[in-house]
Design a protein around this motif. Structure first.
Motif, PDB file in Angstrom:
ATOM      1  N   GLY A   1       0.825  -1.202   0.000  1.00 22.82           N
ATOM      2  CA  GLY A   1       0.000   0.000   0.000  1.00 22.82           C
ATOM      3  C   GLY A   1       0.858   1.251   0.000  1.00 22.82           C
ATOM      4  O   GLY A   1       1.812   1.383  -0.776  1.00 22.82           O
TER       5      GLY A   1
ATOM      6  N   ASP B   1       2.795  -8.761  -8.134  1.00 23.86           N
ATOM      7  CA  ASP B   1       1.653  -9.499  -7.591  1.00 23.86           C
ATOM      8  C   ASP B   1       2.172 -10.431  -6.493  1.00 23.86           C
ATOM      9  O   ASP B   1       3.130 -11.177  -6.729  1.00 23.86           O
ATOM     10  CB  ASP B   1       1.041 -10.313  -8.751  1.00 23.86           C
ATOM     11  CG  ASP B   1      -0.223 -11.038  -8.347  1.00 23.86           C
ATOM     12  OD1 ASP B   1      -0.354 -11.447  -7.173  1.00 23.86           O
ATOM     13  OD2 ASP B   1      -1.083 -11.216  -9.233  1.00 23.86           O
ATOM     14  N   MET B   2       1.516 -10.409  -5.340  1.00 24.25           N
ATOM     15  CA  MET B   2       2.012 -11.247  -4.235  1.00 24.25           C
ATOM     16  C   MET B   2       1.909 -12.751  -4.543  1.00 24.25           C
ATOM     17  O   MET B   2       2.550 -13.560  -3.878  1.00 24.25           O
ATOM     18  CB  MET B   2       1.298 -10.914  -2.926  1.00 24.25           C
ATOM     19  CG  MET B   2      -0.137 -11.346  -2.841  1.00 24.25           C
ATOM     20  SD  MET B   2      -0.855 -10.974  -1.225  1.00 24.25           S
ATOM     21  CE  MET B   2      -2.067  -9.736  -1.685  1.00 24.25           C
TER      22      MET B   2
END
Ligand SMILES: C[S@@+](CC[C@H](N)C(=O)[O-])C[C@H]1O[C@@H](n2cnc3c(N)ncnc32)[C@H](O)[C@@H]1O
Length: 248
Positions: free
Chosen positions: A73, A118-119
């Motif tokens: 974030g 992207d995790m």
């Protein structure tokens, strides 16, 4: 305070497919980004920063660890990691460019990088990190199992994972109550800040699709981690979990 939101997606149409969840998250957090920090403090009644500090305090001392903050974030946890480990290397990853842009603007530390990843499918090599963290992160993964496989892959044996997120009680009545409270409380902030309750009420729907606290512990064990520390907040509606990767 509110403005007209251009964001028009509904999570119920996106939650059941990994590809569509990713699309929803990217659009949703692009809308939420500009007021995300204020919203998080407001929705948590001012407690969010303290919980994130407790996440960092719960991590062991390392001299110069490599830390990956998933779904970083605007960077809160990455900045706290940089303070705790000034000789470490901190990499915050997130799917949403407007969130990363704010994180980069806030950053004055030389040991932090922010990267769009992207995790569930990162660029990191195997056994790259000593520590993986995530604030309200894995609940937002397109596929939870894939996110844990990725954490398992990039973490060194014996490495630590610290996760802060909403926690769902196993009791079905309490679950319904939690969904309702989150839908209306968070939806109110979505409406006030964006003129669109969907912006934060999605939390309730994302929790529906997430394992309850007992299932999550089973899933963590199956994924090759042991819970080494846990702490609950607001009567167990949120939980901090510190895990350690098991060596075989
Ligand atoms: C609720 S915010 C959490 C932000 C921050 N970690 C915190 O604690 O305040 C969730 C974040 O997850 C990111 N996200 C959603 N899906 C993702 C994915 N598949 N990979 C990486 N980040 C993702 C969003 O862009 C958003 O910034």
């Amino acid at each position: 305070m509110s403005k007209n939101s251009k964001f028009a997606l509904k999570i119920k149409d996106y939650i059941h497919s990994a590809e569509r969840r990713r699309e929803y998250n990217e659009q949703h957090f692009s809308e939420a980004a500009s007021r995300y920090d204020f919203a998080t403090r407001a929705m948590s009644l001012g407690r969010d920063s303290a919980w994130k500090k407790q996440l960092i305090e719960a991590l062991p001392q390392f001299t110069a660890p490599v830390c990956v903050d998933l779904a970083c974030g605007t960077g809160d946890i990455a900045f706290l990691l940089a303070e705790k480990y000034p000789a470490g290397r901190i990499i915050g990853i997130d799917l949403t460019e407007p969130m990363l842009k704010l994180a980069r603007l806030r950053s004055d530390s030389i040991n932090i990088e922010f990267d769009r990843q992207d995790m569930g499918a990162t660029d990191f090599p195997d056994e790259f990190a000593d520590i993986v963290t995530g604030g309200y992160a894995v609940r937002n993964a397109a596929e939870l199992r894939q996110a844990f496989l990725e954490i398992q892959r990039i973490l060194k044996p014996g490495g630590f994972v610290a996760l802060l997120d909403f926690s769902k009680p196993p009791n079905l009545w309490f679950q319904q109550l939690q969904y309702l409270v989150l839908k209306y409380w968070c939806g109110l902030w979505g409406f006030l800040l964006h003129g669109n309750s969907e912006v934060h009420s999605y939390i309730s729907a994302s929790l529906r699709a997430f394992p309850d606290s007992v299932q999550l512990r089973e899933f963590i064990a199956e994924s090759g981690f042991a819970v080494v520390h846990s702490r609950q907040f607001y009567f167990g509606t949120l939980e901090l979990l510190v895990l350690q990767k098991q060596t075989t």
